[in-house]
Motif scaffolding. Structure first.
Motif, PDB file in Angstrom:
ATOM      1  N   ASP A 124      55.421  26.801 -67.150  1.00 30.27           N
ATOM      2  CA  ASP A 124      56.831  26.781 -67.431  1.00 30.27           C
ATOM      3  C   ASP A 124      57.679  25.627 -66.355  1.00 30.27           C
ATOM      4  OD1 ASP A 124      56.437  28.762 -69.160  1.00 30.27           O
ATOM      5  OD2 ASP A 124      57.076  30.496 -67.768  1.00 30.27           O
ATOM      6  N   GLU A 125      56.832  25.117 -65.738  1.00 22.42           N
ATOM      7  CA  GLU A 125      57.263  23.891 -64.710  1.00 22.42           C
ATOM      8  C   GLU A 125      58.428  24.486 -64.138  1.00 22.42           C
ATOM      9  OE1 GLU A 125      58.661  20.411 -67.186  1.00 22.42           O
ATOM     10  OE2 GLU A 125      56.561  20.175 -68.126  1.00 22.42           O
ATOM     11  N   THR A 126      58.195  25.566 -63.442  1.00 20.98           N
ATOM     12  CA  THR A 126      58.869  26.012 -62.381  1.00 20.98           C
ATOM     13  C   THR A 126      58.295  26.045 -61.053  1.00 20.98           C
ATOM     14  OG1 THR A 126      60.057  28.307 -61.587  1.00 20.98           O
ATOM     15  CG2 THR A 126      58.252  28.277 -62.963  1.00 20.98           C
ATOM     16  N   LEU A 127      58.958  24.979 -60.103  1.00 17.02           N
ATOM     17  CA  LEU A 127      58.252  24.901 -58.950  1.00 17.02           C
ATOM     18  C   LEU A 127      58.544  26.107 -58.061  1.00 17.02           C
ATOM     19  CD1 LEU A 127      57.217  22.652 -56.947  1.00 17.02           C
ATOM     20  CD2 LEU A 127      59.473  22.144 -56.348  1.00 17.02           C
ATOM     21  N   ALA A 128      59.560  26.708 -58.088  1.00 15.55           N
ATOM     22  CA  ALA A 128      59.740  28.052 -57.179  1.00 15.55           C
ATOM     23  C   ALA A 128      58.535  28.857 -57.158  1.00 15.55           C
ATOM     24  CB  ALA A 128      60.990  28.799 -57.328  1.00 15.55           C
ATOM     25  N   LEU A 129      58.337  29.077 -58.616  1.00 12.15           N
ATOM     26  CA  LEU A 129      57.087  30.294 -58.987  1.00 12.15           C
ATOM     27  C   LEU A 129      55.861  29.718 -58.572  1.00 12.15           C
ATOM     28  CD1 LEU A 129      56.376  32.910 -60.123  1.00 12.15           C
ATOM     29  CD2 LEU A 129      56.264  31.918 -62.408  1.00 12.15           C
ATOM     30  N   PHE A 130      55.834  28.416 -58.670  1.00 10.45           N
ATOM     31  CA  PHE A 130      54.290  27.650 -58.525  1.00 10.45           C
ATOM     32  C   PHE A 130      54.090  27.820 -57.066  1.00 10.45           C
ATOM     33  CE2 PHE A 130      51.540  24.166 -57.092  1.00 10.45           C
ATOM     34  CZ  PHE A 130      50.668  24.264 -58.216  1.00 10.45           C
ATOM     35  N   GLY A 131      55.211  27.638 -56.134  1.00  6.76           N
ATOM     36  CA  GLY A 131      55.131  27.591 -54.627  1.00  6.76           C
ATOM     37  C   GLY A 131      54.608  29.070 -54.108  1.00  6.76           C
ATOM     38  N   PHE A 132      55.632  30.024 -54.869  1.00  4.30           N
ATOM     39  CA  PHE A 132      55.152  31.212 -54.436  1.00  4.30           C
ATOM     40  C   PHE A 132      53.725  31.672 -54.757  1.00  4.30           C
ATOM     41  CE2 PHE A 132      55.287  35.784 -55.624  1.00  4.30           C
ATOM     42  CZ  PHE A 132      55.988  36.204 -54.547  1.00  4.30           C
ATOM     43  N   GLY A 133      53.079  31.079 -55.791  1.00  3.56           N
ATOM     44  CA  GLY A 133      51.739  31.423 -55.901  1.00  3.56           C
ATOM     45  C   GLY A 133      50.978  30.945 -55.120  1.00  3.56           C
ATOM     46  N   SER A 186      59.875  36.777 -52.168  1.00  9.16           N
ATOM     47  CA  SER A 186      60.308  37.554 -53.482  1.00  9.16           C
ATOM     48  C   SER A 186      61.774  37.592 -53.875  1.00  9.16           C
ATOM     49  CB  SER A 186      59.701  39.003 -53.405  1.00  9.16           C
ATOM     50  OG  SER A 186      58.214  39.008 -53.198  1.00  9.16           O
ATOM     51  N   LEU A 187      62.511  38.026 -52.960  1.00 14.56           N
ATOM     52  CA  LEU A 187      63.938  37.877 -53.281  1.00 14.56           C
ATOM     53  C   LEU A 187      64.356  36.280 -53.594  1.00 14.56           C
ATOM     54  CD1 LEU A 187      65.339  40.380 -50.445  1.00 14.56           C
ATOM     55  CD2 LEU A 187      65.280  40.606 -53.174  1.00 14.56           C
ATOM     56  N   VAL A 188      63.980  35.633 -52.637  1.00 12.70           N
ATOM     57  CA  VAL A 188      64.228  34.243 -53.127  1.00 12.70           C
ATOM     58  C   VAL A 188      63.802  33.689 -54.492  1.00 12.70           C
ATOM     59  CG1 VAL A 188      64.045  31.606 -52.424  1.00 12.70           C
ATOM     60  CG2 VAL A 188      64.402  33.462 -50.652  1.00 12.70           C
ATOM     61  N   LEU A 189      62.622  34.067 -54.766  1.00 11.00           N
ATOM     62  CA  LEU A 189      62.161  33.526 -56.140  1.00 11.00           C
ATOM     63  C   LEU A 189      62.955  34.463 -57.203  1.00 11.00           C
ATOM     64  CD1 LEU A 189      59.942  32.380 -58.001  1.00 11.00           C
ATOM     65  CD2 LEU A 189      58.519  34.368 -57.586  1.00 11.00           C
ATOM     66  N   LEU A 190      63.298  35.610 -56.946  1.00 13.37           N
ATOM     67  CA  LEU A 190      64.203  36.365 -58.027  1.00 13.37           C
ATOM     68  C   LEU A 190      65.377  35.821 -58.143  1.00 13.37           C
ATOM     69  CD1 LEU A 190      64.574  38.804 -59.878  1.00 13.37           C
ATOM     70  CD2 LEU A 190      65.078  40.234 -57.768  1.00 13.37           C
ATOM     71  N   ALA A 191      66.240  35.409 -57.056  1.00 12.88           N
ATOM     72  CA  ALA A 191      67.454  34.819 -57.079  1.00 12.88           C
ATOM     73  C   ALA A 191      67.321  33.397 -57.833  1.00 12.88           C
ATOM     74  CB  ALA A 191      68.204  34.734 -55.781  1.00 12.88           C
ATOM     75  N   ALA A 192      66.427  32.857 -57.401  1.00  8.85           N
ATOM     76  CA  ALA A 192      66.414  31.309 -58.289  1.00  8.85           C
ATOM     77  C   ALA A 192      65.868  31.732 -59.674  1.00  8.85           C
ATOM     78  CB  ALA A 192      65.322  30.645 -57.585  1.00  8.85           C
ATOM     79  N   ILE A 215      61.783  28.788 -50.290  1.00  4.78           N
ATOM     80  CA  ILE A 215      60.580  29.104 -49.903  1.00  4.78           C
ATOM     81  C   ILE A 215      59.722  28.335 -49.059  1.00  4.78           C
ATOM     82  CG2 ILE A 215      58.306  29.353 -51.178  1.00  4.78           C
ATOM     83  CD1 ILE A 215      59.801  30.446 -53.682  1.00  4.78           C
ATOM     84  N   ALA A 216      60.085  26.864 -49.071  1.00  7.09           N
ATOM     85  CA  ALA A 216      59.309  26.000 -48.219  1.00  7.09           C
ATOM     86  C   ALA A 216      59.922  26.071 -46.758  1.00  7.09           C
ATOM     87  CB  ALA A 216      59.837  24.460 -48.901  1.00  7.09           C
ATOM     88  N   TRP A 217      61.032  26.757 -46.572  1.00 10.07           N
ATOM     89  CA  TRP A 217      61.562  27.108 -45.286  1.00 10.07           C
ATOM     90  C   TRP A 217      60.762  28.189 -44.932  1.00 10.07           C
ATOM     91  CZ3 TRP A 217      64.901  31.317 -43.754  1.00 10.07           C
ATOM     92  CH2 TRP A 217      65.351  31.103 -42.510  1.00 10.07           C
ATOM     93  N   LEU A 218      60.648  29.186 -45.639  1.00  8.07           N
ATOM     94  CA  LEU A 218      59.920  30.370 -45.250  1.00  8.07           C
ATOM     95  C   LEU A 218      58.457  30.219 -44.864  1.00  8.07           C
ATOM     96  CD1 LEU A 218      61.595  32.782 -47.767  1.00  8.07           C
ATOM     97  CD2 LEU A 218      61.822  32.916 -45.305  1.00  8.07           C
ATOM     98  N   THR A 219      57.971  29.233 -45.705  1.00  8.34           N
ATOM     99  CA  THR A 219      56.526  28.918 -45.525  1.00  8.34           C
ATOM    100  C   THR A 219      56.255  28.160 -44.438  1.00  8.34           C
ATOM    101  OG1 THR A 219      56.522  26.891 -46.844  1.00  8.34           O
ATOM    102  CG2 THR A 219      55.790  28.984 -47.719  1.00  8.34           C
TER     103      THR A 219
END
Length: 218
Positions: free
Chosen positions: A38-47, A161-167, A187-191
């Motif tokens: 789906d070309e969603t960077l937030a979800l890919f980074g979360f994975g 998860s909350l960041v991913l949900l919001a985005a 997500i990058a900041w959290l990682t």
């Protein structure tokens, strides 16, 4: 009535550690798959974050097995090496997400869909609260700083998860493509924080309540 037998409690803690490993593997695979499709960077980074956290979770499992046999709470060489590898991987993920998010913002990229991100993040929040609750109960019963630290650090998974949900939900409702890239930056900041905490713990520093979950699980 809850069992207070140390052997039973450590077996329960071991089960929670194994469950964490399996859950992160499944979550990581599904998130990376849908994130790429789906070309969603937030979800890919979360994975990718979930895959990295498996390394830390294996270190926790190893720690629990050692504590069961010798009652020791100090980390051995295997656990320190796992933490250093985890920290380095988190830093690499931070750099990759930051650069890719910057490019996506510049190109005004929009993901194909973010509904999978909404579903995955919602499930993750539920599972993480389950793990936090039971790890805290076991850690309290055993008076184990290591298990309680693992439970406390797992709370940061909820933040991810909350960041991913919001985005994801924000894009579904508004269609603003930059929300995905901004979510990836958060997500990058959290990682980055996860990586820092991993190296601090490898150096023998105490885990604070703000440490992250792969944090998720150390």
């Amino acid at each position: 009535m809850e069992s207070t037998d140390p052997g039973t409690l450590y077996r329960r803690a071991g089960f929670l550690a194994v469950f964490t490993i399996i859950y992160n593997l499944v979550e990581g695979a599904v998130s990376v798959w849908f994130g790429a499709a789906d070309e969603t960077l937030a979800l890919f980074g979360f994975g990718v974050d979930s895959f990295i956290e498996v390394i830390s979770a294996v270190g926790v499992w190893h720690m629990l097995q050692r504590i069961r046999t010798n009652n020791g709470e100090t980390r051995d060489e295997f656990e320190q090496r796992a933490l250093r590898i985890t920290g380095a991987a988190f830093y690499l993920l931070t750099a990759g997400l930051t650069l890719t998010a910057a490019v996506n913002l510049y190109q005004q990229h929009k993901p194909e869909a973010t509904l999978p991100g909404v579903i995955i993040s919602s499930l993750s929040i539920s599972f993480m609260w389950f793990l936090i609750h039971h790890k805290t109960k076991v850690g309290t019963a055993l008076n184990s700083p290591a298990i309680l630290a693992d439970a406390a650090c797992s709370r940061a998974c909820v933040y991810l998860s909350l960041v991913l949900l919001a985005a994801s939900l924000g894009y579904e409702l508004t269609g603003i493509g930059s929300l995905d890239a901004l979510g990836a930056l958060f997500i990058a900041w959290l990682t980055w924080r996860e990586g820092r905490e991993s190296f601090q713990k490898a150096a023998g520093m105490e885990c604070s309540c703000s440490c992250s979950c792969g944090g998720k699980n150390q």
